[in-house]
Motif scaffolding. Structure first.
Motif, mmCIF file in Angstrom:
data_model
loop_
_atom_site.group_PDB
_atom_site.id
_atom_site.type_symbol
_atom_site.label_atom_id
_atom_site.label_comp_id
_atom_site.label_asym_id
_atom_site.label_seq_id
_atom_site.Cartn_x
_atom_site.Cartn_y
_atom_site.Cartn_z
ATOM 1 N N PRO A 388 -8.138 6.225 -9.242
ATOM 2 C CA PRO A 388 -9.375 5.440 -9.346
ATOM 3 C C PRO A 388 -9.131 3.923 -9.336
ATOM 4 O O PRO A 388 -9.834 3.174 -8.691
ATOM 5 C CB PRO A 388 -9.991 5.920 -10.656
ATOM 6 C CG PRO A 388 -9.456 7.297 -10.849
ATOM 7 C CD PRO A 388 -8.061 7.251 -10.332
ATOM 8 N N GLU A 389 -8.108 3.485 -10.096
ATOM 9 C CA GLU A 389 -7.810 2.051 -10.141
ATOM 10 C C GLU A 389 -7.366 1.551 -8.765
ATOM 11 O O GLU A 389 -7.739 0.451 -8.337
ATOM 12 C CB GLU A 389 -6.721 1.787 -11.176
ATOM 13 C CG GLU A 389 -6.321 0.320 -11.325
ATOM 14 C CD GLU A 389 -7.448 -0.536 -11.861
ATOM 15 O OE1 GLU A 389 -7.372 -1.776 -11.715
ATOM 16 O OE2 GLU A 389 -8.407 0.021 -12.438
ATOM 17 N N ALA A 390 -6.546 2.362 -8.051
ATOM 18 C CA ALA A 390 -6.128 1.966 -6.710
ATOM 19 C C ALA A 390 -7.316 1.886 -5.769
ATOM 20 O O ALA A 390 -7.415 0.967 -4.938
ATOM 21 C CB ALA A 390 -5.091 2.955 -6.175
ATOM 22 N N LYS A 391 -8.245 2.836 -5.900
ATOM 23 C CA LYS A 391 -9.422 2.805 -5.043
ATOM 24 C C LYS A 391 -10.260 1.579 -5.331
ATOM 25 O O LYS A 391 -10.802 0.949 -4.418
ATOM 26 C CB LYS A 391 -10.218 4.086 -5.257
ATOM 27 C CG LYS A 391 -11.426 4.202 -4.338
ATOM 28 C CD LYS A 391 -12.137 5.533 -4.563
ATOM 29 C CE LYS A 391 -13.345 5.647 -3.627
ATOM 30 N NZ LYS A 391 -14.084 6.935 -3.841
ATOM 31 N N ARG A 392 -10.396 1.240 -6.640
ATOM 32 C CA ARG A 392 -11.195 0.075 -6.992
ATOM 33 C C ARG A 392 -10.581 -1.191 -6.404
ATOM 34 O O ARG A 392 -11.286 -2.100 -5.974
ATOM 35 C CB ARG A 392 -11.284 -0.030 -8.517
ATOM 36 C CG ARG A 392 -12.240 -1.136 -8.997
ATOM 37 C CD ARG A 392 -12.209 -1.245 -10.499
ATOM 38 N NE ARG A 392 -10.945 -1.797 -10.961
ATOM 39 C CZ ARG A 392 -10.694 -3.110 -10.997
ATOM 40 N NH1 ARG A 392 -11.606 -3.972 -10.577
ATOM 41 N NH2 ARG A 392 -9.546 -3.536 -11.440
ATOM 42 N N ARG A 393 -9.255 -1.266 -6.356
ATOM 43 C CA ARG A 393 -8.582 -2.457 -5.826
ATOM 44 C C ARG A 393 -8.392 -2.371 -4.302
ATOM 45 O O ARG A 393 -7.794 -3.262 -3.711
ATOM 46 C CB ARG A 393 -7.214 -2.625 -6.502
ATOM 47 C CG ARG A 393 -7.311 -2.970 -7.981
ATOM 48 C CD ARG A 393 -5.921 -3.119 -8.592
ATOM 49 N NE ARG A 393 -6.010 -3.488 -9.987
ATOM 50 C CZ ARG A 393 -6.062 -4.738 -10.442
ATOM 51 N NH1 ARG A 393 -6.064 -5.738 -9.571
ATOM 52 N NH2 ARG A 393 -6.143 -5.001 -11.733
ATOM 53 N N ARG A 394 -8.856 -1.262 -3.714
ATOM 54 C CA ARG A 394 -8.752 -1.072 -2.267
ATOM 55 C C ARG A 394 -7.291 -1.107 -1.806
ATOM 56 O O ARG A 394 -6.922 -1.729 -0.819
ATOM 57 C CB ARG A 394 -9.568 -2.132 -1.526
ATOM 58 C CG ARG A 394 -11.052 -2.048 -1.828
ATOM 59 C CD ARG A 394 -11.810 -3.114 -1.064
ATOM 60 N NE ARG A 394 -13.247 -3.032 -1.368
ATOM 61 C CZ ARG A 394 -14.157 -3.861 -0.872
ATOM 62 N NH1 ARG A 394 -13.774 -4.840 -0.041
ATOM 63 N NH2 ARG A 394 -15.445 -3.724 -1.187
ATOM 64 N N ILE A 395 -6.440 -0.415 -2.532
ATOM 65 C CA ILE A 395 -5.017 -0.280 -2.212
ATOM 66 C C ILE A 395 -4.733 1.204 -2.017
ATOM 67 O O ILE A 395 -5.108 2.029 -2.850
ATOM 68 C CB ILE A 395 -4.120 -0.857 -3.323
ATOM 69 C CG1 ILE A 395 -4.358 -2.365 -3.476
ATOM 70 C CG2 ILE A 395 -2.646 -0.599 -3.032
ATOM 71 C CD1 ILE A 395 -3.582 -2.999 -4.612
ATOM 72 N N ALA A 396 -4.075 1.537 -0.925
ATOM 73 C CA ALA A 396 -3.741 2.934 -0.637
ATOM 74 C C ALA A 396 -2.616 3.379 -1.553
ATOM 75 O O ALA A 396 -1.566 2.754 -1.600
ATOM 76 C CB ALA A 396 -3.340 3.093 0.822
ATOM 77 N N LEU A 397 -2.865 4.461 -2.297
ATOM 78 C CA LEU A 397 -1.861 5.014 -3.204
ATOM 79 C C LEU A 397 -1.533 6.423 -2.728
ATOM 80 O O LEU A 397 -2.437 7.261 -2.582
ATOM 81 C CB LEU A 397 -2.396 5.049 -4.644
ATOM 82 C CG LEU A 397 -1.494 5.713 -5.682
ATOM 83 C CD1 LEU A 397 -0.157 4.992 -5.786
ATOM 84 C CD2 LEU A 397 -2.195 5.734 -7.051
ATOM 85 N N ALA A 398 -0.237 6.674 -2.484
ATOM 86 C CA ALA A 398 0.136 7.974 -1.928
ATOM 87 C C ALA A 398 1.447 8.431 -2.533
ATOM 88 O O ALA A 398 2.311 7.610 -2.899
ATOM 89 C CB ALA A 398 0.278 7.874 -0.411
ATOM 90 N N LEU A 399 1.552 9.774 -2.642
ATOM 91 C CA LEU A 399 2.804 10.400 -3.056
ATOM 92 C C LEU A 399 3.524 10.861 -1.796
ATOM 93 O O LEU A 399 3.023 11.713 -1.062
ATOM 94 C CB LEU A 399 2.530 11.593 -3.984
ATOM 95 C CG LEU A 399 3.757 12.417 -4.405
ATOM 96 C CD1 LEU A 399 4.724 11.557 -5.218
ATOM 97 C CD2 LEU A 399 3.330 13.644 -5.209
ATOM 98 N N GLU A 400 4.675 10.271 -1.524
ATOM 99 C CA GLU A 400 5.399 10.621 -0.316
ATOM 100 C C GLU A 400 5.953 12.037 -0.431
ATOM 101 O O GLU A 400 6.584 12.382 -1.443
ATOM 102 C CB GLU A 400 6.544 9.631 -0.072
ATOM 103 C CG GLU A 400 6.055 8.225 0.201
ATOM 104 C CD GLU A 400 7.206 7.277 0.450
ATOM 105 O OE1 GLU A 400 8.354 7.676 0.184
ATOM 106 O OE2 GLU A 400 6.948 6.134 0.901
ATOM 107 N N PRO A 401 5.750 12.875 0.565
ATOM 108 C CA PRO A 401 6.225 14.262 0.483
ATOM 109 C C PRO A 401 7.749 14.326 0.538
ATOM 110 O O PRO A 401 8.410 13.454 1.076
ATOM 111 C CB PRO A 401 5.606 14.906 1.708
ATOM 112 C CG PRO A 401 5.408 13.797 2.670
ATOM 113 C CD PRO A 401 5.080 12.583 1.834
#
Length: 530
Positions: A388-401
């Motif tokens: 949610p915090e990443a979405k609010r800051r418009r930053i892509a947050l991902a877990l690399e497989p």
């Protein structure tokens, strides 16, 4: 003889005189040996010239016989043989002249005259044979020519034999005389060398007894006194036995020892005063340390108490916000306000929890429960919590497989919290970042967890960020935090026997901005889709 300069001057002068005397003796011996050797070589050269002359005379006789025979050979052979005889005679004559004029007069005038007469007889014999050959050639009867040439050759041999024998014997005697002179000179030089060696040894012994040995005894006394001073025997004094340079040195040594004794007394008094000052300062420092320890304990207790006391009202606020948000009686216009209050209270509750954990880590009150933990599950939970915090800051947050899920012995709750803290730091502090990725991979017998962003990277003093309450500036109006996230992360990772490091990417390649890597020891790796 009261000054060492005079004594050493005498020593050097004596040595120089001995060297000059030896050099002169060696020069004279070498000069005499050179003259003798020159005389021997000259006599040897003259012997060789006489031998050559004898051969030339023989060739001249044979050429004469051939010239009067019935079948004469080359007519120029007699002329060549005559010229060679004359050349050989001139060579012997020149050798005798050089022996008289050069080489320091190897031959005297009498010896030269005695050798010059046989040469003149040889010249006359050559001329006589030459005339006889010319007369015999005019004789038409071959028998008479043969008898005449035999008679001429016998006469020629009788005339030349005695002078050649005399010359050879004279030069042989000259060689023997030179050899005898060399032996005499060698014997004389051996005697002189033995006498000179004995004289030099005697002179050196006298110089050692009268000059060197007393100086060495005095120097040894100075050395022993210096060693005693070095051992701390500052009452040591030396006897001034003379007024030369060593005497002045001994007097200076005694004055130095007296000054050292006085200085030692002052140093001892100063040391006692310094020890007293150090003792007072040590007591003051111990008291200050005790007060600082008490202040630190009070700070940690206050820190823990405040954190604990803040959690209860924050928990009540969060609960009331949840109840108000779920209640159907809450007006719609108040729901955004309630959500904002809940979000801010949740952030403050998290900060208070971090502060409480720091306080407990300082006091050693945290006990980790290390169990096998799946990194894929733990990191997925952390990423979902921060999404949610990443979405609010418009930053892509991902877990690399990753192709392998790694299990590590760790405290799952603490591991999740420090990963969440690292993600939160990346979201708040990576100025201009557009992506934050979380990855993990097997590393040897353990695993590595990375949190990477594409921001500007860490500052040059990145290691200082591990200090507690050291804060970095976040972009915009976002709060910078309390500066305990990285300190707490390092504390937890080190309690897991791991390591944490900070990296910055290459600005030109722009492969990544900042990266935090956690190295965790593991037990096994199992293949599974991340």
């Amino acid at each position: 003889m009261g000054s060492l300069r005079v004594r050493f001057g005498l020593l050097v002068g004596s040595a120089a005189a001995l060297v000059v005397l030896a050099a002169l003796s060696l020069y004279g011996a070498m000069h005499a040996a050179e003259r003798t050797l020159d005389a021997t070589l000259d006599a040897q050269v003259r012997l060789e010239l006489i031998a050559e002359l004898s051969g030339r005379l023989t060739e001249f006789g044979l050429a004469s016989v051939e010239a009067v025979s019935d079948n004469p050979g080359r007519p120029e052979r007699l002329t060549n043989a005559r010229n060679e005889v004359d050349r050989a005679l001139n060579a012997v004559d020149e050798g005798l002249s050089r022996a008289v004029a050069g080489a320091g007069g190897v031959l005297d005038r009498t010896q030269y005259t005695a050798r010059a007469r046989p040469l003149a007889r040889l010249r006359a014999a050559r001329a006589m044979l030459d005339r006889q050959v010319a007369q015999i050639q005019r004789e038409p009867d071959p028998g008479r020519r043969a008898d005449a040439i035999r008679g001429a050759l016998n006469a020629f041999g009788a005339v030349t034999g005695q002078p050649l024998t005399f010359l050879v014997e004279a030069e042989r005697r000259a060689v023997e005389a030179s050899a005898a002179e060399v032996r005499t000179l060698a014997a004389r030089m051996r005697g002189v060398a033995v006498a000179a060696a004995g004289l030099i040894v005697l002179l050196l012994i006298l110089l050692h007894q009268s000059l060197t040995r007393p100086i060495l005894r005095r120097i040894e006394a100075i050395r022993a006194g210096a060693a005693a001073i070095g051992r701390g025997e500052l009452d040591t004094r030396l006897t001034v036995a003379s007024r030369d340079e060593l005497g002045l040195l001994v007097a200076s040594f005694n004055r130095m020892a007296a000054r050292l004794k006085r200085r030692e007394s002052r140093v001892a008094a100063d040391r006692a005063a310094l020890e007293e000052i150090v003792a007072r300062a040590t007591a003051d420092l111990r008291g200050a340390n005790a007060r600082l320890e008490e202040i630190d304990r009070s700070r940690r207790r206050f820190f823990a108490d405040v954190s604990h006391e803040l959690r209860t009202p924050l928990t009540v606020i969060l609960g009331e916000c949840d109840l108000a948000a779920r209640s159907p009686d809450t007006p719609d216009q108040f729901r955004p306000v309630i959500a904002t209050i809940r979000k801010r209270a949740l952030r403050l509750h998290r900060r208070v929890g971090d502060m409480l954990r720091v306080a407990r880590s300082e006091s050693g009150q945290i006990a980790l429960e290390r169990r096998p933990v799946s990194l894929a599950a733990t990191l997925t939970e952390a990423v979902e919590s921060c999404a949610p915090e990443a979405k609010r800051r418009r930053i892509a947050l991902a877990l690399e497989p990753s192709a392998a899920d790694v299990e590590v012995p760790a405290d799952a709750e603490w591991l999740r919290q420090i990963v969440e803290g690292l993600i939160d730091n990346a979201l708040r502090h990576a100025a201009g970042a557009t992506r934050v990725s979380v990855g993990f991979a097997a590393s040897g017998k353990g695993a590595s967890v990375t949190v990477t962003d594409d921001g500007p990277g860490f500052p040059e003093e990145a290691d200082a960020l591990f200090e507690r309450f050291r804060r970095g500036d976040g972009p915009g109006p976002a709060p910078a935090g309390f500066g305990i996230g990285l300190a707490l992360a390092r504390w937890v990772v080190e309690r897991h026997d791991g390591a944490i490091r900070l990296e910055s990417g290459d600005p030109e390649r722009r492969d990544f901005g900042a990266r935090v890597t956690l190295e965790l020891p593991g037990e096994e790796t199992r293949e599974d889709a991340a």
